[in-house]
Design a protein around this motif. Structure first.
Motif, PDB file in Angstrom:
ATOM      1  N   ASN A   1       4.451  14.640   4.959  1.00 24.55           N
ATOM      2  CA  ASN A   1       5.064  13.578   5.765  1.00 24.55           C
ATOM      3  C   ASN A   1       4.855  12.205   5.120  1.00 24.55           C
ATOM      4  O   ASN A   1       4.689  11.213   5.823  1.00 24.55           O
ATOM      5  N   GLU A   2       4.831  12.163   3.792  1.00 29.59           N
ATOM      6  CA  GLU A   2       4.547  10.915   3.107  1.00 29.59           C
ATOM      7  C   GLU A   2       5.593   9.846   3.445  1.00 29.59           C
ATOM      8  O   GLU A   2       6.766  10.146   3.609  1.00 29.59           O
TER       9      GLU A   2
ATOM     10  N   THR B   1     -10.132  -1.743   7.058  1.00 34.30           N
ATOM     11  CA  THR B   1     -10.217  -0.626   7.995  1.00 34.30           C
ATOM     12  C   THR B   1      -8.822  -0.178   8.425  1.00 34.30           C
ATOM     13  O   THR B   1      -8.507   1.017   8.428  1.00 34.30           O
ATOM     14  N   LEU B   2      -7.979  -1.148   8.761  1.00 43.84           N
ATOM     15  CA  LEU B   2      -6.620  -0.816   9.195  1.00 43.84           C
ATOM     16  C   LEU B   2      -5.791  -0.251   8.050  1.00 43.84           C
ATOM     17  O   LEU B   2      -4.976   0.663   8.256  1.00 43.84           O
ATOM     18  N   LEU B   3      -5.983  -0.768   6.829  1.00 47.90           N
ATOM     19  CA  LEU B   3      -5.267  -0.220   5.672  1.00 47.90           C
ATOM     20  C   LEU B   3      -5.643   1.237   5.447  1.00 47.90           C
ATOM     21  O   LEU B   3      -4.774   2.068   5.143  1.00 47.90           O
ATOM     22  N   ASP B   4      -6.921   1.547   5.594  1.00 43.20           N
ATOM     23  CA  ASP B   4      -7.360   2.938   5.440  1.00 43.20           C
ATOM     24  C   ASP B   4      -6.692   3.843   6.477  1.00 43.20           C
ATOM     25  O   ASP B   4      -6.252   4.955   6.167  1.00 43.20           O
ATOM     26  N   GLN B   5      -6.598   3.354   7.706  1.00 44.68           N
ATOM     27  CA  GLN B   5      -5.954   4.137   8.760  1.00 44.68           C
ATOM     28  C   GLN B   5      -4.462   4.313   8.478  1.00 44.68           C
ATOM     29  O   GLN B   5      -3.908   5.403   8.659  1.00 44.68           O
ATOM     30  N   ALA B   6      -3.816   3.243   8.027  1.00 48.17           N
ATOM     31  CA  ALA B   6      -2.385   3.318   7.707  1.00 48.17           C
ATOM     32  C   ALA B   6      -2.151   4.270   6.537  1.00 48.17           C
ATOM     33  O   ALA B   6      -1.204   5.069   6.555  1.00 48.17           O
TER      34      ALA B   6
ATOM     35  N   SER C   1       3.279   3.485   1.642  1.00 45.98           N
ATOM     36  CA  SER C   1       2.108   3.760   0.820  1.00 45.98           C
ATOM     37  C   SER C   1       1.995   2.746  -0.317  1.00 45.98           C
ATOM     38  O   SER C   1       0.916   2.218  -0.588  1.00 45.98           O
ATOM     39  N   ALA C   2       3.114   2.447  -0.957  1.00 52.02           N
ATOM     40  CA  ALA C   2       3.118   1.452  -2.039  1.00 52.02           C
ATOM     41  C   ALA C   2       2.738   0.075  -1.498  1.00 52.02           C
ATOM     42  O   ALA C   2       1.955  -0.658  -2.114  1.00 52.02           O
ATOM     43  N   SER C   3       3.258  -0.287  -0.342  1.00 50.66           N
ATOM     44  CA  SER C   3       2.936  -1.588   0.266  1.00 50.66           C
ATOM     45  C   SER C   3       1.463  -1.681   0.645  1.00 50.66           C
ATOM     46  O   SER C   3       0.842  -2.741   0.504  1.00 50.66           O
TER      47      SER C   3
ATOM     48  N   LYS D   1      11.073  -1.863  -6.358  1.00 54.15           N
ATOM     49  CA  LYS D   1      11.105  -3.019  -7.264  1.00 54.15           C
ATOM     50  C   LYS D   1      10.392  -4.244  -6.686  1.00 54.15           C
ATOM     51  O   LYS D   1       9.761  -4.986  -7.420  1.00 54.15           O
ATOM     52  N   GLY D   2      10.487  -4.450  -5.390  1.00 55.34           N
ATOM     53  CA  GLY D   2       9.787  -5.578  -4.781  1.00 55.34           C
ATOM     54  C   GLY D   2       8.280  -5.444  -4.932  1.00 55.34           C
ATOM     55  O   GLY D   2       7.577  -6.402  -5.260  1.00 55.34           O
ATOM     56  N   VAL D   3       7.777  -4.246  -4.718  1.00 56.23           N
ATOM     57  CA  VAL D   3       6.348  -3.977  -4.887  1.00 56.23           C
ATOM     58  C   VAL D   3       5.969  -4.124  -6.354  1.00 56.23           C
ATOM     59  O   VAL D   3       4.894  -4.635  -6.684  1.00 56.23           O
ATOM     60  N   LEU D   4       6.860  -3.713  -7.230  1.00 54.77           N
ATOM     61  CA  LEU D   4       6.627  -3.839  -8.672  1.00 54.77           C
ATOM     62  C   LEU D   4       6.463  -5.309  -9.061  1.00 54.77           C
ATOM     63  O   LEU D   4       5.538  -5.668  -9.797  1.00 54.77           O
ATOM     64  N   VAL D   5       7.328  -6.167  -8.548  1.00 54.70           N
ATOM     65  CA  VAL D   5       7.237  -7.607  -8.817  1.00 54.70           C
ATOM     66  C   VAL D   5       5.902  -8.153  -8.325  1.00 54.70           C
ATOM     67  O   VAL D   5       5.184  -8.840  -9.050  1.00 54.70           O
ATOM     68  N   GLN D   6       5.558  -7.834  -7.101  1.00 54.17           N
ATOM     69  CA  GLN D   6       4.320  -8.360  -6.526  1.00 54.17           C
ATOM     70  C   GLN D   6       3.091  -7.776  -7.210  1.00 54.17           C
ATOM     71  O   GLN D   6       2.097  -8.474  -7.407  1.00 54.17           O
TER      72      GLN D   6
END
Length: 186
Positions: A66-67, A52-57, A72-74, A108-113
């Protein structure tokens, strides 16, 4: 103190911050706060609250004009991790692949994860490709020269190796990751 207690304490503080950001109409801080609270709920096993919170974020982070691309990637990464932890491996792999494809070299950090999530989803689905993806994630983490990213990727590789019954390599990688986490105080 247990992890559950630390997350509960963190949530208390995050809830206070959320009230402030909301009252002051600070969308960027509100979105990051929602994501942080979702992370805490997920780690506590409260998946519905986290989603629910992820959807709101995401509604704030992906607002046209205003992206907040890094957030968004996280958010997408956290969503893929939640699906993985729920045991929905095909869905986790698809979500992580979409994230990896869109992250490019900007995050790149998001890419690794994301590659680590793909590796585990594939490993748990019985694909031998999971070990290779985990190795790729670890190599990318090493290029970042970030000890926490390296240890996290190494732990994912250890898990992929364990799933494939390579117990010695799994143990070796897990112990190396443990040493890094200990040095980092995690």
């Amino acid at each position: 103190r247990t992890s559950q207690e630390r997350y509960s304490e963190a949530l208390d503080l995050l809830n206070q911050a959320y009230a402030f950001y909301s009252s002051q109409n600070i969308p960027r801080s509100t979105a990051y706060n929602l994501h942080n609270r979702a992370e805490a709920f997920w780690r506590m096993g409260r998946y519905a609250d986290a989603k629910t919170l992820l959807d709101q974020a995401a509604a704030i982070a992906d607002k046209p004009g205003n992206e907040i691309k890094a957030l968004s990637a996280s958010i997408k990464l956290t969503a893929a991790e939640i699906v993985l932890s729920e045991g929905r491996f095909a869905e986790a792999n698809a979500a992580a692949k979409q994230l990896v494809d869109s992250a490019g070299t900007d995050f790149k950090g998001v890419l690794v994860q994301g590659k680590s999530v793909m590796a585990l989803a594939q490993s748990y689905s019985g694909s031998s490709a999971g070990k290779q993806l985990a190795s790729e994630a670890l190599e990318l983490a090493r290029q970042l020269n970030d000890p926490a990213q390296i240890a996290t990727a190494q732990l994912a590789l250890a898990e992929a190796l364990l799933i494939s019954r390579d117990y010695e390599a799994a143990s070796s990688n897990a112990l190396e990751a443990q040493g890094v986490f200990a040095r980092l105080g995690q």
